[in-house]
Write a protein that holds these residues in place. Structure first.
Motif, PDB file in Angstrom:
ATOM      1  N   ASN A 126     -20.268 -27.644  43.674  1.00 23.24           N
ATOM      2  CA  ASN A 126     -20.759 -26.967  44.875  1.00 23.24           C
ATOM      3  C   ASN A 126     -20.249 -25.530  45.016  1.00 23.24           C
ATOM      4  OD1 ASN A 126     -22.081 -29.411  45.680  1.00 23.24           O
ATOM      5  ND2 ASN A 126     -20.112 -30.152  46.446  1.00 23.24           N
ATOM      6  N   GLN A 127     -19.823 -24.934  43.915  1.00 22.91           N
ATOM      7  CA  GLN A 127     -19.489 -23.526  43.932  1.00 22.91           C
ATOM      8  C   GLN A 127     -20.356 -22.777  42.933  1.00 22.91           C
ATOM      9  OE1 GLN A 127     -15.108 -23.085  43.488  1.00 22.91           O
ATOM     10  NE2 GLN A 127     -15.183 -22.141  45.500  1.00 22.91           N
TER      11      GLN A 127
ATOM     12  N   GLY B  95     -19.474 -20.597  48.061  1.00 19.94           N
ATOM     13  CA  GLY B  95     -19.866 -21.992  48.202  1.00 19.94           C
ATOM     14  C   GLY B  95     -21.296 -22.176  48.657  1.00 19.94           C
ATOM     15  N   HIS B  96     -22.032 -21.078  48.847  1.00 16.24           N
ATOM     16  CA  HIS B  96     -23.408 -21.242  49.302  1.00 16.24           C
ATOM     17  C   HIS B  96     -24.329 -20.197  48.683  1.00 16.24           C
ATOM     18  CE1 HIS B  96     -21.932 -18.119  52.064  1.00 16.24           C
ATOM     19  NE2 HIS B  96     -23.191 -17.774  52.224  1.00 16.24           N
ATOM     20  N   VAL B  97     -25.581 -20.543  48.591  1.00 15.92           N
ATOM     21  CA  VAL B  97     -26.607 -19.676  48.018  1.00 15.92           C
ATOM     22  C   VAL B  97     -27.423 -19.069  49.150  1.00 15.92           C
ATOM     23  CG1 VAL B  97     -28.656 -19.584  46.549  1.00 15.92           C
ATOM     24  CG2 VAL B  97     -26.746 -21.079  45.934  1.00 15.92           C
TER      25      VAL B  97
ATOM     26  N   TYR C 240     -26.991 -15.470  40.338  1.00 15.56           N
ATOM     27  CA  TYR C 240     -26.144 -16.632  40.604  1.00 15.56           C
ATOM     28  C   TYR C 240     -26.065 -17.502  39.355  1.00 15.56           C
ATOM     29  CZ  TYR C 240     -26.269 -16.158  45.759  1.00 15.56           C
ATOM     30  OH  TYR C 240     -26.122 -15.738  47.055  1.00 15.56           O
ATOM     31  N   GLY C 241     -24.948 -18.199  39.233  1.00 11.35           N
ATOM     32  CA  GLY C 241     -24.806 -19.215  38.201  1.00 11.35           C
ATOM     33  C   GLY C 241     -23.860 -20.285  38.685  1.00 11.35           C
ATOM     34  N   ARG C 242     -23.804 -21.398  37.969  1.00 11.65           N
ATOM     35  CA  ARG C 242     -22.883 -22.471  38.324  1.00 11.65           C
ATOM     36  C   ARG C 242     -21.451 -22.063  37.998  1.00 11.65           C
ATOM     37  NH1 ARG C 242     -24.461 -26.836  41.581  1.00 11.65           N
ATOM     38  NH2 ARG C 242     -26.719 -26.976  41.331  1.00 11.65           N
ATOM     39  N   TYR C 243     -20.533 -22.411  38.898  1.00 10.79           N
ATOM     40  CA  TYR C 243     -19.115 -22.179  38.671  1.00 10.79           C
ATOM     41  C   TYR C 243     -18.487 -23.482  38.202  1.00 10.79           C
ATOM     42  CZ  TYR C 243     -14.614 -19.802  39.339  1.00 10.79           C
ATOM     43  OH  TYR C 243     -13.387 -19.217  39.132  1.00 10.79           O
ATOM     44  N   ILE C 244     -17.190 -23.461  37.916  1.00  8.06           N
ATOM     45  CA  ILE C 244     -16.550 -24.646  37.339  1.00  8.06           C
ATOM     46  C   ILE C 244     -16.346 -25.764  38.350  1.00  8.06           C
ATOM     47  CG2 ILE C 244     -15.390 -23.350  35.531  1.00  8.06           C
ATOM     48  CD1 ILE C 244     -12.836 -23.526  37.274  1.00  8.06           C
ATOM     49  N   ASN C 245     -16.253 -25.408  39.646  1.00  7.28           N
ATOM     50  CA  ASN C 245     -16.020 -26.419  40.669  1.00  7.28           C
ATOM     51  C   ASN C 245     -17.335 -26.920  41.242  1.00  7.28           C
ATOM     52  OD1 ASN C 245     -13.212 -25.970  40.432  1.00  7.28           O
ATOM     53  ND2 ASN C 245     -13.351 -24.239  41.835  1.00  7.28           N
TER      54      ASN C 245
END
Length: 484
Positions: free
Chosen positions: A292-293, A273-275, A285-290
Motif C-alpha cells: 500500500n505504498q 500511501g495514496h495515489v 508512480y510505481g509500486r514501493y517495497i511496502n
C-alpha cells in the motif's frame, strides 16, 4: 555471521557488494559495461556479455572478501528500469537488449502523444510515455523487425534477465514492471487492455509472472554457481528498480523529504500511501517495497553524463581540478548557459544539448561551471513539479556520483534554497538489493541508513543569483522548444 550479496546493474557499471546484516560492507567489485551506440538514438547492450560480467564481479567480490560462500544467505539485484531484455521461445537472448535511454521509438511516441494515447494510459498506469518504455520499444520492433517480434518468448528488464541467468526462473519484479505501461497500478496486475491500446497485445502471453522485491524468486543453479562462485541453492530475491533502491537507502519516512539522484539520470522521488487520481501535475508512480505504498518520481537522462562527455571531448581534467576551478569563479555570474540534453530532454522530445552565451574571455572552467549549473537547472524542472505534490518538503536527501563534489552540492543547496543531506552510503544500489535479501531471510532489524550525513545549508545571497540565472535558462529552453 550471515552475509548478503547486493548487485547493482547501472547504465555504465555493474557492481557486486557483500554486507552483513548491520549494513557493513566487506567487499565490492565493479566493472564497466558500456552501452553500444552504433546508430544515432540507439543504446543497446550485449546480453551474454552482461551476464559474463555479472558472474565475474560476483566471483571477484567473494574472492576479495575471503568469506565462505556458504555464509551468503541470499542475494538481490538492483538495476536500471525500463528498456527491454528479450528472450526467444527457447529462453535464448533475442538480439541485444535495448536500454531505457534508447530513442529509436521517438516517432512512435510522438504519434501516440498526438493521438491522445498518453491521456488514456495515465489513469490506469500513472506513467508518462517515453521512448525507453518497454511498450515503445516493443511497438518499434513490431513495426521494424517483425521476424524478431514473432520470436519473442519472454519480455524482461535488466535485473529480471540477470535473475533468470542465476536461477533459470522467469519473473518480472514488481517495483520495475509497475512502470512498464503494461501494469495496472490499481489492480496490481498486467492489463491486456493496455497492450491492446498500444497494439502490441501479441506479447501479453510472454510477460512472466510478477514477483515482489523481497520475495524469493528462485535459487542459484549449478551452472550459475560454477561461473559466479556462489553456492548452488542460494536464494535470489526479486530485487529492486534502482530508483526504489536509492529511495529506500535515503529513508524517506514521510512526505517532508525527497530523494534526489544525480547519476546517469536526474531523479527526484518521494514515497506516499495514496495515489492522486486527478493530479495537477501528472507524475510517475510505481509500486514501493511496502504494501500500500507507492514511489513517485520525475526524472530524465540530463545529469552527470553530460559532464563525463565534456571531460572526454575537451581534455582529461581531474575532478579535484574541476571543483577547485569552479569554486574560484563567482556563483552564477557567467553569461554562459548549458542545456544538458545530450542523452534526452525533459522539456520536449527531440530537444538537443548546447552552450549559449560564450564570449572571448570565457575559459574552459566557465564552460564546466555552466555544465554544473545546467544539470541542476534541469533538475529544478523535476523538483518544482515534485514540490507541487510534496509541498511540505524541507529536506533533500541526495545520492549519486555528483555528491562527491562539495562544490556541486553547495550549488544545489543555494539554487533550491533547501537543506541537503548527503548520505555516506556510496553503493545505494547494492545495499538496497541486499536489504531485500535480508528481509527474505527474516532479518527484522534493518541497518541505520541516515547516520553521519553531510549537511549543506543554502546561502541566501547565492540563492538570489542562482534563481536569476535559472530564470534565464528557462527562457532559453522555452525559446529552443519553439524551433522543433
Amino acid at each position: 555471521m550471515n552475509y548478503y550479496l547486493g548487485i547493482d546493474c547501472g547504465g555504465t557499471f555493474i557492481k557486486a557488494a557483500l554486507f552483513d546484516q548491520t549494513g557493513k560492507i566487506y567487499a565490492i567489485q565493479r566493472k564497466n559495461i558500456a552501452a553500444i551506440n552504433e546508430q544515432a538514438g540507439y543504446v543497446e547492450r550485449d546480453m551474454e556479455a552482461l551476464w559474463d560480467t555479472c558472474a565475474t564481479v560476483i566471483r571477484q567480490t567473494i574472492q576479495e572478501s575471503n568469506l565462505d560462500p556458504r555464509h551468503i544467505k541470499a542475494l538481490g539485484i538492483s538495476a536500471q528500469g525500463k528498456g527491454v531484455f528479450l528472450l526467444d521461445q527457447d529462453n535464448i537472448p533475442l538480439g541485444r537488449a535495448i536500454l531505457s535511454s534508447d530513442q529509436r521509438s521517438l516517432d512512435i511516441v510522438t504519434t501516440w502523444q498526438k493521438d491522445g494515447i498518453a491521456q488514456k494510459l495515465y489513469p490506469i498506469t500513472h506513467q508518462s510515455l517515453w521512448t525507453g518504455h518497454p511498450v515503445s520499444i516493443l511497438r518499434w520492433i513490431k513495426e521494424n523487425e517483425p521476424e524478431r517480434y514473432s520470436k519473442i518468448g519472454a519480455v524482461l528488464m535488466s535485473h529480471d534477465y540477470l535473475r533468470f541467468r542465476l536461477t533459470g526462473k522467469l519473473n518480472c519484479e514488481e517495483t520495475n514492471i509497475s512502470e512498464s505501461n503494461l501494469y495496472n497500478l490499481h489492480t496490481g496486475q498486467y492489463d491486456i487492455e493496455l497492450a491492446k491500446l498500444l497494439e502490441i497485445e501479441e506479447i501479453f502471453n510472454y510477460l512472466p509472472s510478477i514477483v515482489k522485491a523481497n520475495e524469493i524468486a528462485g535459487y542459484v543453479t549449478k551452472q550459475a554457481a560454477d561461473l559466479s562462485g556462489l553456492m548452488e541453492g542460494t536464494p535470489v530475491v526479486g530485487g529492486l528498480f534502482d530508483v526504489v533502491s536509492t529511495a529506500l537507502c535515503s529513508s524517506l519516512d514521510d512526505e517532508q523529504k525527497l530523494n534526489v539522484v544525480l547519476g546517469t539520470w536526474t531523479i527526484v522521488s518521494g514515497v506516499t500511501g495514496h495515489v492522486e487520481h486527478s493530479p495537477k501535475v501528472p507524475l510517475v508512480y510505481g509500486r514501493y517495497i511496502n504494501p500500500n505504498q507507492f514511489i513517485i518520481h520525475d526524472d530524465s537522462p540530463t545529469s552527470s553524463g553530460n559532464l563525463e562527455w565534456f571531460i572526454k571531448q575537451f581534455g582529461e581534467l581531474s575532478y579535484a581540478d574541476i571543483n577547485q576551478g569552479i569554486s574560484e569563479l563567482p556563483p552564477a555570474a557567467s553569461s554562459v548557459l548549458f542545456v544538458p540534453f545530450l542523452y534526452g530532454s525533459n522539456i520536449a522530445l527531440g530537444m538537443q544539448a548546447g552552450f549559449y552565451g560564450i564570449q572571448a574571455h570565457h575559459t574552459k572552467m566557465h564552460l564546466l561551471q555552466a555544465v554544473y549549473e545546467g544539470v541542476l537547472f534541469s533538475l529544478m524542472y523535476h523538483l518544482e513539479r515534485m514540490l507541487q505534490r510534496f509541498p511540505k518538503t524541507h529536506i533533500l536527501r541526495v545520492t549519486g556520483g555528483a555528491t562527491r563534489s562539495t562544490v556541486w552540492m553547495q550549488m544545489l543547496a543555494d539554487l533550491s534554497g533547501l537543506r541537503l543531506e548527503v548520505s555516506n552510503i556510496e553503493e545505494t544500489g547494492c545495499l538496497g538489493a541486499a536489504l531485500m535479501a535480508m528481509q527474505a531471510d527474516g532479518v527484522i532489524e534493518q541497518p541505520d541508513l541516515v547516520s553521519e550525513m553531510q549537511i549543506y545549508h543554502p546561502n541566501p545571497e547565492h540563492y538570489v543569483a542562482y534563481q536569476q540565472k535559472y530564470q534565464r535558462y528557462q527562457k532559453f529552453v522555452d525559446t529552443l522548444k519553439m524551433l522543433l
